[in-house]
Write a protein that holds these residues in place. Structure first.
Motif, PDB file in Angstrom:
ATOM      1  N   GLU A 122       5.639  -3.076  -8.823  1.00 27.42           N
ATOM      2  CA  GLU A 122       5.802  -4.472  -8.417  1.00 27.42           C
ATOM      3  C   GLU A 122       6.737  -4.522  -7.216  1.00 27.42           C
ATOM      4  O   GLU A 122       7.824  -3.945  -7.245  1.00 27.42           O
ATOM      5  CB  GLU A 122       6.369  -5.299  -9.559  1.00 27.42           C
ATOM      6  N   LEU A 123       6.294  -5.163  -6.205  1.00 21.63           N
ATOM      7  CA  LEU A 123       7.073  -5.262  -4.969  1.00 21.63           C
ATOM      8  C   LEU A 123       7.479  -6.706  -4.750  1.00 21.63           C
ATOM      9  O   LEU A 123       6.628  -7.587  -4.687  1.00 21.63           O
ATOM     10  CB  LEU A 123       6.243  -4.760  -3.784  1.00 21.63           C
TER      11      LEU A 123
ATOM     12  N   GLY B 226      -3.269  -4.351  -5.087  1.00 21.76           N
ATOM     13  CA  GLY B 226      -3.833  -3.083  -4.624  1.00 21.76           C
ATOM     14  C   GLY B 226      -4.091  -2.168  -5.808  1.00 21.76           C
ATOM     15  O   GLY B 226      -3.443  -2.275  -6.851  1.00 21.76           O
ATOM     16  N   ALA B 227      -5.050  -1.268  -5.629  1.00 22.18           N
ATOM     17  CA  ALA B 227      -5.348  -0.292  -6.678  1.00 22.18           C
ATOM     18  C   ALA B 227      -5.752   1.020  -6.032  1.00 22.18           C
ATOM     19  O   ALA B 227      -6.543   1.033  -5.091  1.00 22.18           O
ATOM     20  CB  ALA B 227      -6.462  -0.803  -7.586  1.00 22.18           C
ATOM     21  N   LEU B 228      -5.219   2.120  -6.536  1.00 22.97           N
ATOM     22  CA  LEU B 228      -5.493   3.448  -5.982  1.00 22.97           C
ATOM     23  C   LEU B 228      -6.025   4.367  -7.077  1.00 22.97           C
ATOM     24  O   LEU B 228      -5.514   4.379  -8.198  1.00 22.97           O
ATOM     25  CB  LEU B 228      -4.221   4.031  -5.379  1.00 22.97           C
ATOM     26  N   TYR B 229      -7.059   5.145  -6.708  1.00 20.45           N
ATOM     27  CA  TYR B 229      -7.592   6.176  -7.592  1.00 20.45           C
ATOM     28  C   TYR B 229      -7.501   7.520  -6.871  1.00 20.45           C
ATOM     29  O   TYR B 229      -7.876   7.629  -5.704  1.00 20.45           O
ATOM     30  CB  TYR B 229      -9.059   5.909  -7.931  1.00 20.45           C
TER      31      TYR B 229
ATOM     32  N   PHE C 287      -8.207   0.263  -2.980  1.00 26.55           N
ATOM     33  CA  PHE C 287      -8.762  -1.089  -2.881  1.00 26.55           C
ATOM     34  C   PHE C 287      -7.628  -2.065  -2.567  1.00 26.55           C
ATOM     35  O   PHE C 287      -6.557  -2.004  -3.191  1.00 26.55           O
ATOM     36  CB  PHE C 287      -9.408  -1.520  -4.203  1.00 26.55           C
ATOM     37  N   GLY C 288      -7.864  -2.968  -1.628  1.00 30.21           N
ATOM     38  CA  GLY C 288      -6.910  -4.025  -1.334  1.00 30.21           C
ATOM     39  C   GLY C 288      -7.546  -5.385  -1.561  1.00 30.21           C
ATOM     40  O   GLY C 288      -8.705  -5.610  -1.196  1.00 30.21           O
TER      41      GLY C 288
ATOM     42  N   GLN D  36       0.826  -1.201   0.000  1.00 30.05           N
ATOM     43  CA  GLN D  36       0.000   0.000   0.000  1.00 30.05           C
ATOM     44  C   GLN D  36       0.867   1.261   0.000  1.00 30.05           C
ATOM     45  O   GLN D  36       0.609   2.215  -0.748  1.00 30.05           O
ATOM     46  CB  GLN D  36      -0.920  -0.010   1.223  1.00 30.05           C
ATOM     47  N   GLU D  37       1.908   1.266   0.814  1.00 33.18           N
ATOM     48  CA  GLU D  37       2.808   2.425   0.855  1.00 33.18           C
ATOM     49  C   GLU D  37       3.479   2.648  -0.501  1.00 33.18           C
ATOM     50  O   GLU D  37       3.619   3.789  -0.957  1.00 33.18           O
ATOM     51  CB  GLU D  37       3.873   2.229   1.933  1.00 33.18           C
ATOM     52  N   ARG D  38       3.901   1.562  -1.153  1.00 28.95           N
ATOM     53  CA  ARG D  38       4.569   1.688  -2.446  1.00 28.95           C
ATOM     54  C   ARG D  38       3.597   2.224  -3.509  1.00 28.95           C
ATOM     55  O   ARG D  38       3.979   3.035  -4.361  1.00 28.95           O
ATOM     56  CB  ARG D  38       5.135   0.338  -2.886  1.00 28.95           C
TER      57      ARG D  38
END
Length: 910
Positions: free
Chosen positions: A267-268, A278-281, A337-338, A174-176
């Motif tokens: 990619e981690l 995870g997805a961030l908007y 979203f996780g 999430q941090e990345r």
């Protein structure tokens, strides 16, 4: 001579300070009253919010500073959070803050995030506690010492906290993703900061940051709970009124994140045992009207069982579980979203499936039912927080950080006014692939980009200054936190099947009602080998009945602003109910339906097992999970079929995979029943009507299996030091356990309680083990001890713990054992007993102000016949203890020669 001179100077400075308070004292100016939140201000710029609630026996003082990681510059990452830690050290006028908090007991903490830092103290209501808290916060605002010697110790504690987070794959991912999503704005930086900056920052640099932001014109003081309003205003005017208005003018932050111009992907790769997507908007500020619609859309997409993403991804077992969250922040925010993915799934294939489902968000035709369902759930959450005044006051921290406390009411109003058109609009506007961070850059032309909207301070003032809120609610009656008052307001009885109940007459804000039911069932023979079945059965009790689907059950509970929870452990089913006076009857009817008519759908069993096992797989190499599990396994020798057996994580995973739906049904029909149960209800209910409702719910619910109390076996611990290696984990843990024979009726119990208090459990990190490991040497983020002394048997134990950097393992082991050895050899002092007694008493008084504590005491009385007065009796026995008695009992039960120690972490790190 020099000592006399210094003493004289100190006296003069204190006299001078008192004179300043007397001279500068002012009456806070009343501003407005919004739904029971009374706003005042001081001439120096301090905002004050008073939230009186006579039904509370506790109060909270919470001060919020409008400074967080958003305000940090180059080389300052983590400074706001580090400064938060430092302000628990000492001040020029009052001295050791942490010790004073420890001596007073209660609960205290400080937190830091993007836009704010806060400090709060929860104490039993009294003028003395109120005055001290206000005086302390005023002194801490401008007189913190911030010594380099303290910082040298504290930075390693903060670094240790950083390392704990590094062990969580979902959190690191999430941090990345967040840092990749943001190009320029500080929301892209983790609040806990850069480990290098934490290690290198100097005290004088921290002081500059402190003197700039820790000022009255940048703060909001909240006092909530039970308190005298006039005295509170007097204390605020006396102590905070003496703080001068700063001459500096705070520069406003002006960085605005540009519109994202294409999907990003990160990619981690690192050690771990779970898979996550995870997805961030990018979304909007909390002040924006779209924020509420986006929150509701998040619920519509992810809710179990009705959510569109839930149905397409979890129902089909493409992912094990999912969640969303949207931070409450001052500037343009984000929605995240996780997704948890089972280890047997292909992560890249799952990633593509997830992305495909996210792409459908803009195309879904949302319905009125979707909106009303989300509204009910969110309003339930809002009302639940609002009607717990202490939690409400602390929760205001985030909203104040976002711009103004009234934004919370505007958010609620916006939720109530939502339409499906609002949901459709924000879905199409914000959920574009070029506004998302999960993947790779894809060139394209003529992109329609989502640009964040800037909100100025002036716009927020204009938005909130005339807001009046809804009509004030009726004030609730006071309820004294005492056993005597509890007994006076308790009505007890027995249902036709033998179940015992207690009704606690107490007005709770908003007409809230809470209940806790405990159902001991069956016996060791009938329960043998069924522990895992019982645990899963309890989790599936809300997944459908012969009359209602899972979706209908959840929707109705949300509409009623109510919750029902189940848990099965050992041989006990626990049931938790949170509702409101007007809804109590219907919610209990829903509970009755769940207890009598549950169907345990096969697909729900499959999903639940997948979710549980995905979580367990993530813990296979987690130091804390391994240590907690192994300390029990190394100190007991139960057969696998026993309800007291501790499984390995892998055994647990394998056992869950074997559970059949028929086993759940058999357990439900033959094991469960209420005839040996007890329960307590807190609220302003009519006694006769409540009794009838309980009779209707539980009166005919009986177990087919004979109840016999199962008792554990005593296993004597042996001296053992065992390591478990967890490669590439940044944090480690140490646990030590000593078994002993004792129950709560033992004459040694009061002295043992205080021995543990002084050794590792008491105060605000002032007991010996935490003081040595955290405060003096800075080698542990969290350390302490606790005891488990049962009521019905004498199989007890004492245990200590320490969270640490793996490279500090030897230092922690030596320090912990040295402190235990010193206590056994030299004993405690009378002064230690005296100071820890005060904090222990205050902590118990604070606890007695909790409805959960009241229900727990009543249930214990009903189940085991333990008189309610025993709560006070224990205190009476502890108060007359002599330090010699405490030392004798400590030596009687504790021995390093009998301590089993477990260490888990990557101890190969250098």
């Amino acid at each position: 001579m020099r000592k006399l001179l210094l003493s004289g100077i100190l006296c003069c400075s204190l006299i001078s300070l008192s004179t300043v308070y007397a001279q500068k004292s002012e009456v806070p100016k009343f501003i407005t009253n919004v739904e029971g939140v009374k706003e005042y201000s001081l001439k120096n710029g301090l905002k004050v919010l008073l939230i009186p609630d006579a039904s509370q026996s506790n109060m909270v003082v919470n001060i919020v500073y409008n400074v967080g990681s958003r305000n940090e510059g180059y080389g300052e990452k983590g400074m706001a959070h580090l400064l938060e830690h430092m302000l628990f050290k000492s001040t020029k006028n009052l001295g050791d803050i942490k010790k004073m908090l420890s001596d007073k007991g209660g609960n205290a903490n400080g937190t830091t995030w993007y836009d704010r830092t806060n400090y709060y103290e929860v104490f039993p209501s009294s003028d003395e506690n109120l005055k001290w808290s206000i005086e302390m916060e005023a002194d801490r605002m401008i007189n913190a010492t911030i010594l380099q010697t303290d910082l040298d110790k504290e930075f390693s504690v903060v670094r240790n906290e950083f390392e704990i987070g590094e062990n969580n794959p979902d959190r690191v991912l999430q941090e990345r993703i967040i840092s990749t999503a943001y190009l320029w704005h500080n929301y892209g930086n983790s609040t806990i900061g850069s480990k290098e900056d934490i290690e290198r920052v100097k005290a004088n640099t921290l002081r500059v940051f402190y003197e700039k932001y820790y000022q009255p014109d940048n703060a909001t003081l909240i006092v909530a709970g039970k308190f005298d309003e006039q005295k509170t205003l007097q204390y605020i005017g006396q102590y905070f009124g003496a703080v001068p208005k700063p001459k500096r003018v705070l520069d406003k932050t002006y960085t605005i994140e540009p519109a994202q111009d294409g999907e990003k992907f990160v990619e981690l790769k690192r050690a771990g045992d779970s898979k996550n997507v995870g997805a961030l908007y990018h979304t909007v500020s909390y002040a924006d009207k779209d924020y509420a619609a986006l929150d509701a859309l998040g619920e519509i997409l992810t809710a179990d069982p009705s959510g569109y993403l839930y149905k397409s991804l979890v129902e089909t077992q493409k992912v094990s579980s999912l969640y969303f969250w949207q931070p409450t922040v001052r500037d343009a925010s984000y929605l995240y979203f996780g997704f948890a993915v089972a280890n047997d799934k292909d992560i890249k294939g799952t990633q593509d499936v997830v992305r495909a489902e996210l792409d459908k968000i803009t195309t879904i035709k949302y319905t009125d039912q979707d909106v009303s369902r989300a509204q009910a759930k969110i309003i339930k959450q809002i009302e639940s927080i609002k009607n717990n005044t202490i939690s409400f006051a602390i929760n205001l921290t985030e909203i104040i950080g976002a711009g103004d406390y009234r934004l919370g009411y505007l958010y609620r109003d916006a939720i109530e006014k939502l339409t499906k058109e609002d949901i459709q609009r924000v879905a199409e506007k914000y959920f574009r692939s070029n506004n998302r961070t999960v993947g790779v850059f894809i060139p394209s032309k003529d992109e329609q980009r989502t640009k964040p909207v800037e909100f100025t301070d002036e716009q927020i003032v204009a938005l909130t200054k005339e807001y009046k809120g809804k009509a004030l609610e009726k004030e609730v009656a006071a309820f004294e936190a005492s056993i005597k008052n509890l007994k006076q307001n308790l009505t007890e009885g027995k249902l036709t099947n033998g179940m015992k109940y207690g009704l606690i007459k107490k007005e709770i804000k908003g007409g809230k009602v809470q209940a806790n039911f405990v159902f001991p069932v069956s016996n060791e023979k009938d329960l043998a080998g069924k522990s895992d079945v019982g645990a899963i059965m309890a989790q599936l009790l809300k997944t459908g009945t012969t009359t209602k689907s899972k979706e209908q059950i959840q929707d109705r509970l949300d509409q009623l602003k109510s919750s029902i929870g189940f848990n099965f452990n050992g041989q006990t089913l626990s049931v938790y109910v949170s509702t409101y006076k007007e809804n109590f009857k219907e919610v209990m009817a829903i509970l009755e339906d769940l207890l009598l008519n549950s169907t345990f759908p096969e697909n729900e069993l499959t999903k639940t097992i997948a979710e549980y096992n995905t979580y367990l797989e993530a813990n296979l190499n987690d130091p804390q999970s391994i240590a907690i599990n192994e300390i029990d396994r190394q100190t007991s020798s139960y057969p696998k079929e026993s309800i007291f057996y501790t499984s390995t994580t892998q055994e647990q995973i394998d056992a869950f995979k074997k559970i059949k739906q028929s086993q759940l049904v058999d357990f439900y029909k033959n094991i469960l029943g209420g005839n040996n149960g007890v329960g307590s209800v807190v609220g302003d209910l009519d006694t006769k009507e409540a009794t009838q409702i309980l009779e209707s719910t539980f009166g005919k619910w009986n177990s087919k299996s004979k109840y016999e109390l199962a008792k554990p076996i005593y296993f004597e611990t042996k001296k053992l030091d065992k390591e478990y290696l967890t490669p590439d984990k940044e944090n480690a843990i140490a646990l030590g356990k000593v078994s002993l024979k004792m129950d709560r009726n033992s004459p040694d119990y009061p002295a043992f309680v205080m021995a543990n208090e002084i050794l590792g459990s008491g105060g605000f990190l002032s007991a010996r083990i935490p003081m040595r490991l955290r405060e003096k040497e800075g080698i542990s983020y969290g350390a302490g001890s606790f005891i488990n002394v049962p009521i019905t048997n004498d199989v007890a134990y004492w245990e200590y713990y320490a969270l640490l950097n793996p490279t500090k393992k030897n230092a922690v082991e030596v320090a912990a054992k040295e402190e235990i050895s010193k206590a056994l050899k030299d004993g405690f002092t009378a002064e230690e007993l005296k100071s820890n007694l005060v904090s222990w008493q205050n902590e118990r008084k604070t606890r007695l102000g909790s409805d959960d504590t009241l229900m727990g005491l009543v249930n214990t009385y009903l189940q085991y016949g333990i008189p309610l007065e025993d709560y006070d009796t224990l205190e009476s026995k502890v108060k007359v203890l002599k330090v010699e008695e405490v030392n004798t009992v400590l030596r009687k039960y504790l021995s390093l020669d009998k301590m089993t120690s477990i260490y888990a972490g990557d101890f190969n790190k250098k």
